[in-house]
Scaffold this active site. Sequence first.
Site, PDB file in Angstrom:
ATOM      1  N   HIS A   1     -47.234 104.038  99.783  1.00  9.28           N
ATOM      2  CA  HIS A   1     -46.105 104.905 100.142  1.00  9.28           C
ATOM      3  C   HIS A   1     -45.188 104.166 101.121  1.00  9.28           C
ATOM      4  O   HIS A   1     -45.180 104.449 102.319  1.00  9.28           O
ATOM      5  CB  HIS A   1     -46.661 106.183 100.768  1.00  9.28           C
ATOM      6  CG  HIS A   1     -45.721 107.345 100.784  1.00  9.28           C
ATOM      7  ND1 HIS A   1     -45.184 107.900  99.646  1.00  9.28           N
ATOM      8  CD2 HIS A   1     -45.217 108.076 101.815  1.00  9.28           C
ATOM      9  CE1 HIS A   1     -44.409 108.915  99.969  1.00  9.28           C
ATOM     10  NE2 HIS A   1     -44.407 109.031 101.285  1.00  9.28           N
ATOM     11  N   SER A  12     -39.723 110.072 100.132  1.00  9.39           N
ATOM     12  CA  SER A  12     -40.748 111.094 100.177  1.00  9.39           C
ATOM     13  C   SER A  12     -40.124 112.495 100.131  1.00  9.39           C
ATOM     14  O   SER A  12     -39.442 112.830  99.167  1.00  9.39           O
ATOM     15  CB  SER A  12     -41.624 110.886 101.417  1.00  9.39           C
ATOM     16  OG  SER A  12     -42.891 111.455 101.257  1.00  9.39           O
ATOM     17  N   ASP A  50     -49.167 104.400  94.945  1.00 11.95           N
ATOM     18  CA  ASP A  50     -48.883 105.420  95.955  1.00 11.95           C
ATOM     19  C   ASP A  50     -49.989 106.468  95.939  1.00 11.95           C
ATOM     20  O   ASP A  50     -50.172 107.193  94.962  1.00 11.95           O
ATOM     21  CB  ASP A  50     -47.526 106.075  95.677  1.00 11.95           C
ATOM     22  CG  ASP A  50     -46.989 106.842  96.874  1.00 11.95           C
ATOM     23  OD1 ASP A  50     -47.802 107.355  97.668  1.00 11.95           O
ATOM     24  OD2 ASP A  50     -45.754 106.930  97.017  1.00 11.95           O
TER      25      ASP A  50
END
Length: 639
Positions: free
Chosen positions: A330, A196, A302
């Site tokens: 995610h 991320s 995602d």
Amino acid sequence: MMKSILAAVAGAAVTAALLAAPAQAAPGVPHVRGTGTVPVYSYENAIRESVWVQTSLDGDHDGTPDKVAVDLVRPRETAAAHLRVPVVMEASPYYSCCGRGNEGELKEYDASGTITKEPLFYDNYFVPRGYAFVAVDLPGTNRSTGCEDVGGREEVLGAKAVIDWLNGRARASYADGSPAVATRWTTGKVGMIGKSWDGSIANGVAATGVDGLATIVPIAGISSWYDYTRYNGVLRSPGYATFLSEVVSGRPEGACAANLEELATGSDDETGDYNRFWAERDYRPAASKVRASVFVVHGLNDTNVPTSEFALWWNQLRVPRKIWLSQMSHVDPFDFRRAAWVETLHRWFDFYLQGLHNGIDREPRASIETAPGTWVDQPSWPAVGARPVRVGLGQGDGMTGTLGASPSRGKRTWTDNPNLSEAEATATPNTPVPGRVAFLSAPLRRDLRISGIPAATLRVRVDQPTTELTARLVDYGTAARVNYLGPEEGITTLGTESCWGASTAADDACYLDAAEDVVTSDHAVLTRGWRDAAHRVSLSFRTPLQPGRWYDVTVPLQATDQIVRSGHVLGLILQQSDNEYSSPSTSGATVELDLARSALTLPLANGSLPPAGATAPPVTTEPAPAAKLSRRTARPLLP
């Protein structure tokens, strides 16, 4: 107690594997055996230290160069033998505020300020194998000075300065002010990794072309912060940049007030335009400068970091690449494909950081999850042979249109319904629903694979100067699917643990296991796309619509790789405001769609849509909101 037992079992397994290995350690390099590294160094007795690297920046405007805090773990035995080791590095804003991994681990220190626990398994696993692990606090977070600028120069150049220090080009000091020299113990070869936000900074640093960065492993990483916070001019969440900065900031209140004002002004929520602020946070134009190899990992579903972030970056890279695409949202691969992930990552770092020729560079470049737990290796991504196919929109029965039709002279009209949820918009596609129009293919005669970036080109007439346009591609048909909209975004955390590396009393290598969360559902959204109609000409400025005139507006959908099974029906759902995935300012517009001048473009790797009938086929789904796949709730997310 359980963690200690598991750690002991893991250690015994490692010892057995070492004894069984037929190859001998390379002369002078005890941690190399054959074409791989092995755990021969003590993790418990490793050197643990903190240094502060000086940067050329002054993000907090205090007249003093910002310093980036670095907590590192390295083998004591290699230092004693004057052997230099490569570095696995993760630069993150999350080490003190939010944690890393499925268990939210934070950095921990002893009373003297010495690091005792690094989050995740990287140090536990790689340090015994002849690597150093370096955990970097991004500027303005945890023990670093400066201010958080959300993907900007401060973050990227702050992390880059650490690589410069590891290669003797920057200065650093210990807490007592004495100089810290890295070239005594490291080769200067660095591999950056992170999920991320952390993976995003790896992308940004790679885009500087810094010498010494040998590889990056961005997991669900961002390549354009504009595209993360805006969807082609549509605001995702107001005040997003300042929200992110305030959440992760480790500075005293007021120390970064000027920086927060710069974030609020520069991000320009009022217009949604791509401007100089966002260009600074867009790494794609500098993709040609990337010299490091790149191992991309991303979830095809995602809903936090959209798939365009990996796809548009991946397509511009001209370096050795590898990619894993899962059916998750995610989620880190450590939590859905753990054993294969650790083995593959180990071999990747051995090849690019240790220089061991283990053959990973000659293996298939892409690994794609095509169904829950089913992985297929292929030469690259998108799939070889994928080609854009234009699919027409037909009038159908007046309530539901058709996909795969010859050009139709009909038109469809709908008015914005800002309260329409995704579940309501995609359920019961044969039933009229205010605020949406639906188009359905005939039942597929064979499997259809969509691999790449779809787009809907819409010829519209709007009675307001602008409106958000939203498109969803839906697979109608009962199947077992990963529950990516579930509470853990595609996984279920289990009560068991497994250990991956060596442990200490303060930092164990044991983590809760996880399994894929699989449900049987009668339909699923494959990909989504959004555009502000006034940004149809350029993302850098708005061109208002003139009511009564026709315009062509292209809505790019997020990149995908999905198989729609034989017998299923493919659907295109169009609406305007989407208050679950964005924060539009609804104009209450009415949209008229010219079917003859509109089309869906699909990147098809195999299969084709059958010719459309005169009417859309009947499709049965559970009524919203009782769909099996859980609904997402709108909120600003942490990348």
